[in-house]
Design a protein around this motif. Structure first.
Motif, PDB file in Angstrom:
ATOM      1  N   LYS A 118       0.828  -1.217   0.000  1.00  8.83           N
ATOM      2  CA  LYS A 118       0.000   0.000   0.000  1.00  8.83           C
ATOM      3  C   LYS A 118       0.853   1.254   0.000  1.00  8.83           C
ATOM      4  N   CYS A 119       1.954   1.256   0.743  1.00  8.21           N
ATOM      5  CA  CYS A 119       2.856   2.411   0.736  1.00  8.21           C
ATOM      6  C   CYS A 119       3.399   2.629  -0.672  1.00  8.21           C
ATOM      7  N   TYR A 171       0.697   6.688   4.748  1.00  8.74           N
ATOM      8  CA  TYR A 171       1.450   5.829   3.839  1.00  8.74           C
ATOM      9  C   TYR A 171       2.473   6.649   3.055  1.00  8.74           C
TER      10      TYR A 171
END
Length: 168
Positions: free
Chosen positions: A118-119, A150
């Motif tokens: 996700k980051c 994030y």
């Protein structure tokens, strides 16, 4: 048979009032709702009983979060390479500029691979594709606050990993 309506006296009544105000507002209503949700979450995690005036806490907390987000977005402004003129493009002087660029590109790719999925997705969508935090949040089904977290994590990681690739 429906229950009789009675005015709520707890923090939830203030939540309904304030969130209703954000929903009726025009500009930035989604940001206001996200800020309110984050404020209430913090309030619930910290214990509602410890707060003397829940309405004031929620109103001020929401306002403070919006101000922080505004500062964060303005501090991270950037211009995409496509929007720059040829004269403004960053260049590396010297014959080995192409090699240095390739080393930097390889190091960036490696740093991105080390990030959680996700980051990495947030970083790529924001920095490489030019999406706004709100657009990313809607696309990924996240709150804007989570997108910012994030992004912050990604930028910190990449800055550490690329610190040896500074100007020569």
């Amino acid at each position: 048979m429906p229950r009789a309506a009675y005015p709520r006296k707890d923090w939830l009544a203030h939540y309904a009032e304030l969130i209703g105000r954000w929903r009726r507002g025009g500009r930035g209503r989604e940001d206001g709702e996200d800020a309110m949700h984050d404020t209430v979450l913090g309030m619930l995690e910290g214990g509602v009983g410890a707060i003397c005036d829940p309405r004031a806490y929620m109103a001020r907390g929401t306002s403070n979060r919006l101000i922080s987000w505004h500062r964060h977005v303005n501090a991270l402004e950037f211009t995409s390479l496509d929007a720059m003129s040829d004269a403004e493009h960053p260049s590396m002087p010297g014959a080995d500029g192409g090699i240095r660029f390739q080393q930097l590109a390889d190091a960036l790719a490696e740093a991105l691979e080390e990030l959680p999925l996700k980051c990495r997705q947030v970083y790529v969508m924001c920095r490489l594709e030019g999406w706004s935090h709100s657009e990313i949040a809607r696309e990924m089904g996240l709150s804007r606050s989570m997108v910012e977290k994030y992004m912050t994590r990604s930028v910190r990681h990449i800055n550490v990993r690329l610190q040896n690739h500074g100007p020569y």
